[in-house]
Scaffold this active site. Structure first.
Site, PDB file in Angstrom:
ATOM      1  NE  ARG A  88      -1.105   2.450   2.961  1.00 35.39           N
ATOM      2  CZ  ARG A  88      -0.522   3.542   3.429  1.00 35.39           C
ATOM      3  NH1 ARG A  88      -0.420   4.638   2.698  1.00 35.39           N
ATOM      4  NH2 ARG A  88      -0.008   3.559   4.655  1.00 35.39           N
ATOM      5  CB  CYS A 112       2.527  10.177   1.562  1.00 36.25           C
ATOM      6  SG  CYS A 112       0.905  10.898   1.276  1.00 36.25           S
ATOM      7  CG  ASN A 119       6.653   3.151   4.589  1.00 35.51           C
ATOM      8  OD1 ASN A 119       6.366   3.373   3.429  1.00 35.51           O
ATOM      9  ND2 ASN A 119       5.822   3.373   5.588  1.00 35.51           N
TER      10      ASN A 119
END
Ligand code: HMG
Ligand code: MG
Length: 309
Positions: A16, A241, A250
């Site tokens: 994701r 993002c 991340n």
């Protein structure tokens, strides 16, 4: 110390948070294999995709197909991001195990990311949380920009506390604190939890670090000392993002596994299999990923042979 206190729980957000930020749209078949390899590594919680507007995040427009297609392993929680009631309907239709709603401790970021003020977003989530609970699924509440905002700069822990309270009042099951732009240093993590002391304990929270400044592992080690036991990671350090300019990947899941192990905690994850999943997605994207550990020779393939990217 109880046995449970020696366990670190990891949620893999690569499919994701990772793939939402890629320039290319990864083919469905690659996503399916990626998610299945992650589950095979021992990860028990995987954030598979988002049921957001495909106009906002076209990379994840195949959310339904993906959740329908993956072979689900018993004991693995397959979750997805949901921004509104429409997203929840879509997610429930394909049987997600859990959802995550998401807002921010910064007004500017909330506006850019979900086109709502913080208060509007919380009002929007009210029926989402109610209906998700009625359907018997768990709800995670993300608070982005817990350290700094790409538009407004430094964020005070009191702002994080206020949003956290609003989400807890809605009835979310857990709060996930996001250093969206990956600028935290260990002292920031201590300051954040000190500021949250009367609202959320470290052990109740999930910490979602990005690694733009290369300080994510130092922050994770500090968070472990403070009592945090739940972290999000993205294999290979994929991610970012699209609505947070300058933010990079991340915290790499394999680095979190290694840090946890070195500090005496078990994660249930096979480092070798996890790295196989990382190499698989790197090959599919046609580029190396930021994680130094993934590239390191010491990272062994699941079959015991060593490999480099
Ligand atoms: P909007 O444009 O204000 O909403 O977007 P709208 O209600 O006016 O809808 C616009 C169009 O989208 C309409 O279609 C809707 O039907 C459609 P049209 O009539 O124009 O054809 N739409 C949807 N379609 C499918 N599924 C839906 C949906 N909702 C509306 N659920 C909205 C508001 C919240 C939808 C939008 O801003 C959005 O989707 N934002 C998501 C952005 C995003 O995914 N950002 C990245 C994830 S957050 C993150 O990465 C941070 C995190 O990792 C933690 C951290 O690091 O801090 C979690
Ligand atoms: Mg993130």
């Amino acid at each position: 110390m109880s046995d449970d206190a020696r366990v670190v729980h990891l949620t893999e957000v690569g499919p994701r948070d990772g793939l939402q930020n890629e320039q290319v749209i990864v083919p469905l078949a690659t996503k399916i294999q990626f998610v299945e390899m992650l589950a095979a590594s021992g990860l028990r919680s995987i954030e598979v995709t988002s049921f957001v507007s495909p106009k906002w995040v076209p990379q994840l427009a195949d959310a339904e197909e993906l959740l329908r297609a993956i072979k689900r392993e018993t004991g693995v929680c397959y979750s997805a991001l949901v921004p509104n009631e429409k997203g929840l309907e879509r997610a429930l239709a394909v049987g997600v195990d859990a959802i995550a709603i998401f807002t921010a401790a910064s007004e500017s970021f909330a506006k850019k990311n979900i086109n709502a003020s913080i208060a509007e977003s919380v009002a929007r989530f009210l029926p989402v949380v109610r209906d998700a609970k009625a359907a018997g699924i768990r709800v995670r509440g993300y608070v982005s920009c817990v350290i700094a905002c790409p538009f407004d700069g430094k964020v005070e822990p009191s702002a994080v506390r206020d949003v956290t309270r609003m989400l807890l009042d809605l009835g979310v099951d857990e709060i996930d604190l996001g250093d969206t732009i990956g600028v935290a240093v260990p002292a920031d993590i201590a300051r954040l939890y000190a500021g949250l002391a009367d609202t959320l304990t470290p052990s109740e929270s999930v910490l979602h670090l990005h690694d733009t400044s290369g300080t994510a592992m130092a922050c994770a080690a500090r968070a472990l000392e403070l009592g945090v036991r739940k972290f999000d990671g993205s294999v290979g350090g994929l991610g970012g993002c699209p609505y947070a300019p300058g933010a990079s990947g991340n915290a790499a899941t394999e680095e979190l596994v290694a840090v946890a192990q070195q500090c005496g905690y078990s994660t249930g994850v096979s480092l070798a299999r996890l790295c196989d999943a990382g190499r698989f997605v790197a090959a599919a994207l046609g580029r190396s990923l930021p994680s130094r550990m993934l590239a390191a020779e010491s990272c062994q393939r699941a079959d015991g042979t060593s490999a480099t990217l």
